[in-house]
Design an enzyme around this catalytic site. Structure first.
Site, PDB file in Angstrom:
ATOM      1  NE  ARG A  64      -9.517   8.721  -2.953  1.00 22.54           N
ATOM      2  CZ  ARG A  64      -9.591   8.015  -1.845  1.00 22.54           C
ATOM      3  NH1 ARG A  64      -9.933   6.753  -1.896  1.00 22.54           N
ATOM      4  NH2 ARG A  64      -9.290   8.548  -0.688  1.00 22.54           N
TER       5      ARG A  64
ATOM      6  CE  LYS B 225      -4.106   1.999   2.138  1.00 21.66           C
ATOM      7  NZ  LYS B 225      -3.664   3.389   2.142  1.00 21.66           N
TER       8      LYS B 225
HETATM    9  S1  IVH Z   1      -6.561  -0.507  -4.797  1.00 16.88           S
HETATM   10  C1  IVH Z   1     -11.086  -0.429  -5.124  1.00 16.88           C
HETATM   11  N1  IVH Z   1      -3.993  -0.960  -4.400  1.00 16.88           N
HETATM   12  O1  IVH Z   1      -4.901   3.236  -0.932  1.00 16.88           O
HETATM   13  C2  IVH Z   1      -9.647  -0.558  -4.846  1.00 16.88           C
HETATM   14  N2  IVH Z   1      -4.936   1.060  -3.545  1.00 16.88           N
HETATM   15  O2  IVH Z   1      -8.162   3.285   0.011  1.00 16.88           O
HETATM   16  C3  IVH Z   1      -8.935   0.749  -5.001  1.00 16.88           C
HETATM   17  N3  IVH Z   1      -3.292   2.517  -2.442  1.00 16.88           N
HETATM   18  O3  IVH Z   1      -6.898   5.498  -2.581  1.00 16.88           O
HETATM   19  C4  IVH Z   1      -7.597   0.845  -4.435  1.00 16.88           C
HETATM   20  N4  IVH Z   1      -1.545   1.232  -2.770  1.00 16.88           N
HETATM   21  O4  IVH Z   1      -4.493   5.639  -3.041  1.00 16.88           O
HETATM   22  C5  IVH Z   1      -5.037  -0.108  -4.194  1.00 16.88           C
HETATM   23  N5  IVH Z   1      -1.733  -1.476  -4.162  1.00 16.88           N
HETATM   24  C6  IVH Z   1      -2.757  -0.638  -3.978  1.00 16.88           C
HETATM   25  C7  IVH Z   1      -2.607   0.603  -3.299  1.00 16.88           C
HETATM   26  C8  IVH Z   1      -3.722   1.416  -3.098  1.00 16.88           C
HETATM   27  C9  IVH Z   1      -1.969   2.385  -2.257  1.00 16.88           C
HETATM   28  C10 IVH Z   1      -4.068   3.661  -1.961  1.00 16.88           C
HETATM   29  C11 IVH Z   1      -4.928   4.313  -2.994  1.00 16.88           C
HETATM   30  C12 IVH Z   1      -6.308   4.252  -2.499  1.00 16.88           C
HETATM   31  C13 IVH Z   1      -6.151   3.840  -1.060  1.00 16.88           C
HETATM   32  C14 IVH Z   1      -7.158   2.780  -0.723  1.00 16.88           C
END
Ligand code: IVH
Length: 696
Positions: free
Chosen positions: A144, A123
């Site tokens: 976003r 993340k």
């Molecule tokens: S997936 C519906 N994958 O974390 C799924 N998010 O709340 C959408 N983020 O706003 C997100 N690394 O900015 C996803 N490997 C990753 C991520 C990631 C960072 C952030 C992203 C998102 C928040 C999730």
């Protein structure tokens, strides 16, 4: 907020507070409280609303994605909303198991059904961006925002090298790729270092720096500042076959030319996720960028669709957090430390606080001017950041009490209650500050025990002479006791002298003498770096060693000759010249050679043979049987090659040892040749011509 307040008053106050802090974070990229503090307020409101559901309002921060459009940037309506994911705040592996359980329950899987496959990813702690490609060309980048509407940041994101302007081999009518824009920690440190040196405002953390730069109206700033990008998802897609799994998608994105982080893996069941969480936790500090957790996604897209959403959050994904890298604590005192070059650093003495995975009680305040600009006073509640192997720092003071019922009042006028001493706290020499500089320095030079102590520690460190067992406390004893005054004195230490010291067993004394002996066989690069010449870091030392080949040539080079070395500018050239102009420095060098320090010499770059790995990029993974990671890197670089952190199509070779991870999978996937240690050694010694044949 008083406990006597009614639940509805408390809910209202919390909402106003969260709104204020969300605006500081999302709109101005200048938070006043750390994320962990925000999360606590958020959870307090959630708990209150759970207890009193009638208090929930549609505009409560718990009910919608907060985020707003900065004035001046054009709003962009997302074709597919950019949702957020549920956060698992239980930072132990149990958090992974409970996600798996809830997925299995929703899918009504029987207890004996085989484990589910999950895509496990990092993340990234940056800023989510939607990149819109039409017929293969980047046409728009957007933040976003509130999830429905973001901001048009095409002008700044378009300057990021890692963001492809054209897709490789895809001409889909529409393909929106989502991922994270972030700033690497070293780039962040360098950026703040530059700001600090000229007394300008520093950024709180890499995330804020990245967000601030992306959301500038003026793209010229983005152009100078190194931002990175990792892709991890999709938005609107028209005319492109979406892979059936998330892991397949990541591979496809890499194929289209996107940087995809190499740490991702397919994990089996809750156990597999928990193992991934633990494995990444162990690597967190060594990563070149900040992560605040890991993300788990059900791998199979058909199952994702079946699981669907619950209050705008997918049931098929979760963010599993790690301990926060920023926390609030009290500043109990400020101590002034003297460094190797005499620089005085105010160091915060803190109420111990658990941050970034360890307990921190000291943190740097950098210099007097930065301390003043941040308005930090003794007794304040301050925000401490500890990320990776960077020294913990005080990033600012909390000018608000997060528990207070209303947003902060205007700042009180700043009256400092700390002064820089006019005499060195260690040796009493005068403290001076050059005109225009933000640094205070002890003028005592090597007369100052603090400077001597730091000089010795620098010389002994792993990347310099690598003298094992010569730590902080021991060096302090040796210097304070007058036993070691100069570097060569180290090599005159006998077992008896050492064993007589406090807390020094005979065995450790013998080990240290052996380590000193071993350190005598070194390299010119390590030696030059170890001398601690101002502005000569590891890479400059390597360039000097390569260019001149022998110590004599370095010592006798004129400033003009020094300027011929790649990446050596006037400040470095002058500093090297000044160092070797001091008779006592030459004396130290001579004595070190007299006690037996030695290294291979060559005739300098001019008559070196062509380098076997010139122009080649290699990636190291796993543990090699005899070489450490640093040794392998040094060998590759000495042979003209580059070592990269992740595997891409541009990688020429992957060198894999035991327990090689996802980089090895990635290499196989992309068809990058994989070598073992012996294979690497063969490359290093191969005649250049033969090699060209075998790789083309
Ligand atoms: S997936 C519906 N994958 O974390 C799924 N998010 O709340 C959408 N983020 O706003 C997100 N690394 O900015 C996803 N490997 C990753 C991520 C990631 C960072 C952030 C992203 C998102 C928040 C999730």
């Amino acid at each position: 907020m008083s406990d006597a307040a009614s639940p509805s008053e408390r809910a209202l106050a919390l909402r106003r507070l969260l709104q204020h802090h969300a605006e500081r974070y999302y709109v101005h990229d200048a938070p006043e409280i750390p994320d962990a503090e925000y999360d606590r307020l958020f959870q307090a409101l959630q708990a209150l609303e759970a207890e009193h559901p009638d208090l929930i309002t549609p505009d409560s921060p718990t009910q919608r994605v907060i985020g707003a459009v900065l004035e001046g940037l054009k709003p962009v309506r997302h074709a597919v909303p950019m949702l957020s994911i549920r956060t698992e705040t239980d930072t132990t592996p149990a958090g992974a198991l409970s996600f798996d359980t809830s997925v299995r329950n929703t899918l009504k899987l029987p207890a004996d059904a085989p484990p589910l496959a999950y895509a496990a990813e990092l993340k990234f702690d940056g800023l989510a961006i939607n990149l819109r490609y039409e017929r293969g060309r980047l046409v728009q980048a957007a933040t976003r925002g509130d999830g429905e509407t973001g901001e048009d940041v095409t002008h700044t994101v378009g300057t990021i090298e890692a963001v492809p302007k054209w897709l490789k081999g895809a001409h889909a009518a529409v393909l929106e790729v989502r991922g994270e824009v972030f700033m690497r920690r070293d780039h962040f440190e360098a950026l703040n270092e530059r700001q600090r040196a000229v007394g300008l405002k520093t950024f709180v953390n890499p995330r804020n720096a990245a967000a601030g730069i992306v959301r500038q109206l003026d793209a010229s700033i983005a152009r100078q500042r190194p931002l990175s990008f990792f892709a991890y998802g999709l938005g609107d897609v028209q005319g492109w076959d979406v892979p059936a799994t998330q892991s397949g998608l990541l591979a496809a994105l890499a194929g289209l030319g996107f940087p995809v982080d190499a740490h991702h893996a397919v994990a089996e069941g809750g156990e597999g996720l928990a193992a991934f969480h633990a494995r990444i936790a162990a690597q967190r500090d060594a990563l070149p960028f900040d992560i605040d957790g890991v993300v788990y996604k059900v791998d199979d897209r058909a199952l994702q669709q079946q699981l669907g959403f619950k209050s705008r959050e997918p049931r098929w994904a979760v963010a599993h957090k790690y301990p926060a890298q920023e926390q609030v604590t009290r500043l109990n005192g400020i101590e002034v430390q003297v460094g190797r070059t005499g620089k005085l650093t105010p160091v915060a003495k803190l109420e111990p606080v658990f941050v970034g995975g360890t307990t921190v009680s000291n943190a740097t305040l950098h210099n007097l001017f930065e301390l003043r600009r941040k308005g930090v006073r003794l007794g304040d509640r301050v925000v401490v950041r500890r990320a990776g192997d960077v020294i913990p720092e005080v990033v600012g003071r909390m000018n608000v009490d997060p528990q207070a019922a209303s947003p902060p009042p205007p700042r009180r006028p700043y009256v400092p209650n700390f002064r820089m001493p006019s005499q060195c706290p260690r040796c009493g020499s005068a403290v001076l500050r050059e005109r225009g500089s933000v640094e205070h320095r002890c003028s005592g030079g090597l007369y100052c025990p603090a400077q001597r102590q730091q000089a010795i520690l620098h010389f002994a460190q792993r990347r310099a002479l690598d003298i094992e067992g010569l730590g902080d406390k021991l060096v302090e004893q040796l210097v304070e006791g007058g036993i070691v005054r100069t570097l060569p004195d180290l090599y005159r230490l006998g077992v008896a002298t050492l064993a007589a010291l406090d807390r020094m067993a005979d065995k450790s004394a013998m080990n240290l003498v052996a380590a000193l002996e071993k350190s005598k066989a070194t390299t010119l690069q390590r030696f030059l770096y170890g001398l601690g010449i101002r502005h000569v870091g590891e890479s400059t030392a390597r360039d000097l060693a390569r260019h001149f080949g022998t110590l004599e040539r370095v010592m006798d080079a004129t400033e003009l000759q020094l300027l011929e070395v790649p990446d050596v500018g006037p400040a470095v050239a002058q500093s090297v010249r000044t160092f070797f102009d001091q008779p006592h420095n030459r004396e130290v060098v001579e004595q070190l050679r007299a006690v037996g320090l030695h290294w291979p010499e060559h005739d300098g770059e001019a008559d070196l043979r062509p380098k076997p790995l010139a122009g080649k990029t290699l990636v190291l993974t796993g543990t090699l049987p005899t070489l450490t990671r640093d040794d392998a890197k040094a060998l590759i670089e000495a042979a003209g090659g580059k070592v990269a952190g992740s595997v891409s199509k541009k990688t020429h070779y992957v060198v894999a040892g035991e327990e090689a991870g996802s980089k090895l999978d990635k290499a196989r996937e992309l068809g990058v040749p994989v070598l073992d240690e012996a294979g690497l050694q063969a490359l290093l010694t191969a005649p250049v011509d033969a090699q060209e044949e075998s790789t083309t």
